[in-house]
Scaffold this motif. Structure first.
Motif, PDB file in Angstrom:
ATOM      1  N   ASP A  83       0.831  -1.206   0.000  1.00 23.71           N
ATOM      2  CA  ASP A  83       0.000   0.000   0.000  1.00 23.71           C
ATOM      3  C   ASP A  83       0.868   1.260   0.000  1.00 23.71           C
ATOM      4  OD1 ASP A  83      -2.271   1.624   0.180  1.00 23.71           O
ATOM      5  OD2 ASP A  83      -2.195   1.653   2.365  1.00 23.71           O
ATOM      6  N   GLY A  84       0.745   2.075  -1.038  1.00 16.85           N
ATOM      7  CA  GLY A  84       1.485   3.333  -1.126  1.00 16.85           C
ATOM      8  C   GLY A  84       2.891   3.210  -1.684  1.00 16.85           C
ATOM      9  N   ALA A  85       3.326   1.993  -2.027  1.00 17.15           N
ATOM     10  CA  ALA A  85       4.694   1.807  -2.536  1.00 17.15           C
ATOM     11  C   ALA A  85       4.770   2.138  -4.023  1.00 17.15           C
ATOM     12  CB  ALA A  85       5.148   0.374  -2.300  1.00 17.15           C
ATOM     13  N   GLU A  86       5.857   2.771  -4.426  1.00 18.32           N
ATOM     14  CA  GLU A  86       6.058   3.049  -5.844  1.00 18.32           C
ATOM     15  C   GLU A  86       6.964   2.001  -6.495  1.00 18.32           C
ATOM     16  OE1 GLU A  86       9.861   6.015  -6.349  1.00 18.32           O
ATOM     17  OE2 GLU A  86       7.899   6.946  -6.077  1.00 18.32           O
ATOM     18  N   ALA A  87       7.684   1.243  -5.669  1.00 18.26           N
ATOM     19  CA  ALA A  87       8.551   0.181  -6.182  1.00 18.26           C
ATOM     20  C   ALA A  87       8.556  -0.968  -5.183  1.00 18.26           C
ATOM     21  CB  ALA A  87       9.974   0.691  -6.411  1.00 18.26           C
TER      22      ALA A  87
ATOM     23  N   LYS B 191       4.485 -15.262  -7.681  1.00 19.82           N
ATOM     24  CA  LYS B 191       3.240 -14.914  -8.375  1.00 19.82           C
ATOM     25  C   LYS B 191       2.361 -14.014  -7.517  1.00 19.82           C
ATOM     26  CE  LYS B 191      -0.869 -17.033 -10.444  1.00 19.82           C
ATOM     27  NZ  LYS B 191      -1.582 -18.317 -10.725  1.00 19.82           N
ATOM     28  N   THR B 192       2.249 -14.346  -6.231  1.00 23.75           N
ATOM     29  CA  THR B 192       1.429 -13.548  -5.311  1.00 23.75           C
ATOM     30  C   THR B 192       1.914 -12.103  -5.230  1.00 23.75           C
ATOM     31  OG1 THR B 192       0.886 -15.485  -3.964  1.00 23.75           O
ATOM     32  CG2 THR B 192       0.654 -13.327  -2.922  1.00 23.75           C
ATOM     33  N   VAL B 193       3.228 -11.919  -5.086  1.00 18.84           N
ATOM     34  CA  VAL B 193       3.796 -10.577  -4.983  1.00 18.84           C
ATOM     35  C   VAL B 193       3.599  -9.809  -6.282  1.00 18.84           C
ATOM     36  CG1 VAL B 193       5.943  -9.267  -4.725  1.00 18.84           C
ATOM     37  CG2 VAL B 193       5.482 -11.205  -3.218  1.00 18.84           C
ATOM     38  N   ALA B 194       3.836 -10.457  -7.428  1.00 15.65           N
ATOM     39  CA  ALA B 194       3.702  -9.783  -8.721  1.00 15.65           C
ATOM     40  C   ALA B 194       2.260  -9.365  -8.973  1.00 15.65           C
ATOM     41  CB  ALA B 194       4.199 -10.696  -9.833  1.00 15.65           C
TER      42      ALA B 194
ATOM     43  N   LYS C 278      -1.774  -4.963  -9.087  1.00 17.45           N
ATOM     44  CA  LYS C 278      -3.059  -4.453  -8.617  1.00 17.45           C
ATOM     45  C   LYS C 278      -2.897  -3.163  -7.828  1.00 17.45           C
ATOM     46  CE  LYS C 278      -7.273  -5.971  -6.248  1.00 17.45           C
ATOM     47  NZ  LYS C 278      -7.933  -7.105  -5.519  1.00 17.45           N
ATOM     48  N   ALA C 279      -1.787  -3.035  -7.097  1.00 12.68           N
ATOM     49  CA  ALA C 279      -1.551  -1.844  -6.269  1.00 12.68           C
ATOM     50  C   ALA C 279      -1.021  -0.669  -7.078  1.00 12.68           C
ATOM     51  CB  ALA C 279      -0.569  -2.184  -5.148  1.00 12.68           C
ATOM     52  N   GLY C 280      -0.708  -0.887  -8.331  1.00  7.68           N
ATOM     53  CA  GLY C 280      -0.190   0.203  -9.159  1.00  7.68           C
ATOM     54  C   GLY C 280       1.271   0.508  -8.925  1.00  7.68           C
ATOM     55  N   VAL C 281       2.020  -0.488  -8.456  1.00  8.82           N
ATOM     56  CA  VAL C 281       3.456  -0.301  -8.260  1.00  8.82           C
ATOM     57  C   VAL C 281       4.113  -0.042  -9.613  1.00  8.82           C
ATOM     58  CG1 VAL C 281       5.593  -1.471  -7.566  1.00  8.82           C
ATOM     59  CG2 VAL C 281       3.534  -1.695  -6.172  1.00  8.82           C
TER      60      VAL C 281
ATOM     61  N   VAL D  32       6.032 -14.192 -12.682  1.00  6.27           N
ATOM     62  CA  VAL D  32       6.196 -12.746 -12.528  1.00  6.27           C
ATOM     63  C   VAL D  32       5.985 -12.034 -13.867  1.00  6.27           C
ATOM     64  CG1 VAL D  32       7.895 -10.922 -12.068  1.00  6.27           C
ATOM     65  CG2 VAL D  32       7.681 -12.846 -10.504  1.00  6.27           C
ATOM     66  N   ARG D  33       6.549 -12.585 -14.929  1.00  6.95           N
ATOM     67  CA  ARG D  33       6.394 -11.986 -16.262  1.00  6.95           C
ATOM     68  C   ARG D  33       4.930 -11.970 -16.689  1.00  6.95           C
ATOM     69  NH1 ARG D  33      10.271  -8.990 -16.893  1.00  6.95           N
ATOM     70  NH2 ARG D  33      12.303  -9.693 -17.668  1.00  6.95           N
ATOM     71  N   ASP D  34       4.170 -13.027 -16.351  1.00  9.11           N
ATOM     72  CA  ASP D  34       2.749 -13.076 -16.715  1.00  9.11           C
ATOM     73  C   ASP D  34       1.939 -12.032 -15.960  1.00  9.11           C
ATOM     74  OD1 ASP D  34       3.122 -15.137 -18.506  1.00  9.11           O
ATOM     75  OD2 ASP D  34       2.592 -16.728 -17.081  1.00  9.11           O
ATOM     76  N   ALA D  35       2.226 -11.891 -14.665  1.00 12.08           N
ATOM     77  CA  ALA D  35       1.436 -10.983 -13.826  1.00 12.08           C
ATOM     78  C   ALA D  35       1.887  -9.536 -13.928  1.00 12.08           C
ATOM     79  CB  ALA D  35       1.497 -11.443 -12.367  1.00 12.08           C
ATOM     80  N   PHE D  36       3.188  -9.322 -14.186  1.00  7.32           N
ATOM     81  CA  PHE D  36       3.761  -7.970 -14.203  1.00  7.32           C
ATOM     82  C   PHE D  36       4.787  -7.920 -15.336  1.00  7.32           C
ATOM     83  CE2 PHE D  36       4.151  -4.320 -11.144  1.00  7.32           C
ATOM     84  CZ  PHE D  36       4.999  -3.535 -11.916  1.00  7.32           C
ATOM     85  N   PRO D  37       4.324  -7.746 -16.593  1.00  8.40           N
ATOM     86  CA  PRO D  37       5.222  -7.821 -17.754  1.00  8.40           C
ATOM     87  C   PRO D  37       6.422  -6.881 -17.694  1.00  8.40           C
ATOM     88  CG  PRO D  37       2.934  -7.829 -18.443  1.00  8.40           C
ATOM     89  CD  PRO D  37       2.919  -7.517 -16.986  1.00  8.40           C
ATOM     90  N   GLY D  38       6.304  -5.764 -16.996  1.00 10.10           N
ATOM     91  CA  GLY D  38       7.400  -4.800 -16.932  1.00 10.10           C
ATOM     92  C   GLY D  38       8.378  -5.048 -15.798  1.00 10.10           C
ATOM     93  N   ALA D  39       8.260  -6.195 -15.135  1.00 11.06           N
ATOM     94  CA  ALA D  39       9.154  -6.486 -14.008  1.00 11.06           C
ATOM     95  C   ALA D  39      10.595  -6.644 -14.483  1.00 11.06           C
ATOM     96  CB  ALA D  39       8.701  -7.751 -13.297  1.00 11.06           C
ATOM     97  N   THR D  40      11.519  -6.291 -13.614  1.00 14.43           N
ATOM     98  CA  THR D  40      12.947  -6.505 -13.874  1.00 14.43           C
ATOM     99  C   THR D  40      13.368  -7.777 -13.152  1.00 14.43           C
ATOM    100  OG1 THR D  40      13.384  -4.124 -14.025  1.00 14.43           O
ATOM    101  CG2 THR D  40      15.269  -5.567 -13.616  1.00 14.43           C
ATOM    102  N   ILE D  41      13.998  -8.695 -13.890  1.00 18.91           N
ATOM    103  CA  ILE D  41      14.478  -9.940 -13.300  1.00 18.91           C
ATOM    104  C   ILE D  41      15.984  -9.815 -13.055  1.00 18.91           C
ATOM    105  CG2 ILE D  41      14.713 -12.429 -13.581  1.00 18.91           C
ATOM    106  CD1 ILE D  41      11.827 -11.562 -13.472  1.00 18.91           C
ATOM    107  N   VAL D  42      16.407 -10.133 -11.852  1.00 19.63           N
ATOM    108  CA  VAL D  42      17.831 -10.092 -11.497  1.00 19.63           C
ATOM    109  C   VAL D  42      18.271 -11.497 -11.120  1.00 19.63           C
ATOM    110  CG1 VAL D  42      19.557  -9.152  -9.918  1.00 19.63           C
ATOM    111  CG2 VAL D  42      17.674  -7.709 -10.696  1.00 19.63           C
TER     112      VAL D  42
END
Length: 319
Positions: A69-73, A98-101, A106-109, A139-149
Motif C-alpha cells: 500500500d502506497g509503494a512506488e517500487a 506470483k502472489t507478490v507480482a 493491482k496496487a499500481g506499483v 512474474v512476467r505473466d502478472a507484471f510484464p514490466g518487471a525486472t528480473i535479477v
C-alpha cells in the motif's frame, strides 16, 4: 526522501544489504517480514523513520497487499537455499513470486524487481533452479514490466558458502570436494545490493533481465584451495563421485528441518552444472557497478577459522 520501496525478504543475508543500499540512495523502505520482532535492527540501517518493519507473509495475499500500500517500487528477495518445514521451494520461489507480482500490479506499483538466480531453467535437474524459473515466468505473466535479477553465488561476511566450507576445513581431516571442475562466478553481496538500488532508480531497467556475476570465474577445486590457504589448514582434497555426494546430500535432507545441512541432494544437482553468466544478458557493467573480487573480501572474515583466530599469523600464500 524519495518514494517508498517495499522489500520482501529484506531481513535476510542479501536483503539487509539491499535495504541499506536503498536507504543510502534516499528511499523510504518498508521491510516486509514474517516476524518483525526478529528484524528490529533493520531500522538502524537508515535515518530515523526512514525504514519501517512491516509484518507480512508471502503465503498470505492480503498481508502482501497491505505491505504494498502506497509503494512506488517493490523488491522481492524471498527464497531459501534448502527446504524445511513449510519453507518449500515451490511455495516461496514460484507461488509467492506470483502472489507478490499480482499484488504489485493491482496496487499500481511502478517498478517490480524480482530476484531470481543464475542458472534458473525450467528443465534443470535442480528443484531450486526449476522453481526459480517458474517464479520468473509467473512474474512476467502478472507484471510484464518487471525486472528480473539473476545473481550468481553470493558471498559476504555472513554467507553460507565460504563460511560453511571453512567450518568443514576446521573440523574434518579431509576436505570433501563435490563438483571439482564445476565453474562458479561468486559475486559480492554489496555489489548485488548496489546493483538492485540502481535498477530501482532506472526507468530503462523496466522489463530487462540481468545476470550478475563477479569479476572472476573459479572451479570448485580452486575455491576450496583458496579457503584452505586463507584458513591455514593443510587438508587433502577428496573429490567425491556423484553417487557418494548424492548419498551425503540425502543425509543432509534428513537434518535440514532441524539444523543447517552441510549439503543437500538438491545442492548436489546444482553443482553438476556451471553457474556462470553466459554473456548474452546485461550484467554489473551495464548497471554501473564495478565487481569486487573474492580475494578482496573473503580474507576479511575467513581469518576467524584459523588456529588462533584473529591472533593467528597470516598463513603463507594468504591474501
Amino acid at each position: 526522501m524519495q518514494g517508498l520501496v517495499t522489500v520482501f525478504g529484506g531481513s535476510g543475508f542479501v536483503g539487509g544489504q539491499v535495504v541499506r543500499a536503498l536507504a543510502k540512495a534516499g528511499y523510504r523502505v518498508r521491510v516486509a517480514v514474517r516476524q518483525p520482532n526478529l528484524a528490529y535492527r533493520m531500522r538502524m540501517l537508515g535515518d530515523v523513520g526512514q525504514i519501517e518493519v512491516f509484518q507480512a507473509n508471502v503465503r498470505n495475499p492480503a498481508s502482501v497487499a497491505r505491505a504494498l500500500d502506497g509503494a512506488e517500487a517493490c523488491v522481492n528477495l524471498v527464497g531459501v537455499l534448502w527446504e524445511s518445514g513449510r519453507q518449500k521451494f515451490q511455495s516461496l520461489h514460484a507461488m509467492a513470486a506470483k502472489t507478490v507480482a499480482e499484488a504489485a500490479a493491482k496496487a499500481g506499483v511502478k517498478h517490480l524487481v524480482h530476484v531470481s538466480a543464475l542458472g534458473a531453467k525450467a528443465d534443470s535437474t535442480s528443484k531450486y533452479f526449476r522453481t526459480k524459473a517458474e517464479g520468473e515466468a509467473a512474474v512476467r505473466d502478472a507484471f510484464p514490466g518487471a525486472t528480473i535479477v539473476r545473481p550468481s553465488l553470493v558471498f559476504g561476511v555472513d554467507d553460507k558458502f565460504f563460511n560453511k566450507f571453512a567450518q568443514i576445513a576446521a573440523l574434518a581431516p579431509v576436505m570433501p570436494l563435490v563438483g571439482a571442475d564445476t565453474r562458479v562466478q561468486p559475486i559480492f553481496v554489496g555489489d548485488v545490493a548496489a546493483a538492485i538500488a540502481k535498477i530501482v532508480a532506472n526507468p530503462a531497467a523496466v522489463g530487462v533481465t540481468y545476470e550478475l556475476g563477479g569479476p572472476t570465474v573459479y572451479t570448485m577445486r580452486e575455491i576450496q584451495q583458496l579457503i584452505l590457504t586463507e584458513t591455514g589448514r593443510n587438508r587433502p582434497l577428496a573429490a567425491l563421485p556423484w553417487p557418494v555426494a548424492s548419498l551425503i546430500g540425502s543425509l543432509g535432507d534428513l537434518v535440514a528441518g532441524v539444523l543447517p545441512p552441510p549439503l543437500t541432494s538438491d545442492q548436489v544437482e546444482m553443482l553438476k552444472t556451471d553457474n556462470v553468466a553466459e554473456g548474452g544478458l546485461p550484467g554489473l557493467a551495464e548497471v554501473g557497478v564495478v565487481g569486487t573480487s573474492v580475494e578482496a573480501v573473503v580474507p576479511t572474515y575467513l581469518y576467524r577459522y584459523r588456529k588462533g583466530g584473529q591472533y593467528a599469523e597470516t598463513p603463507a600464500g594468504a591474501f
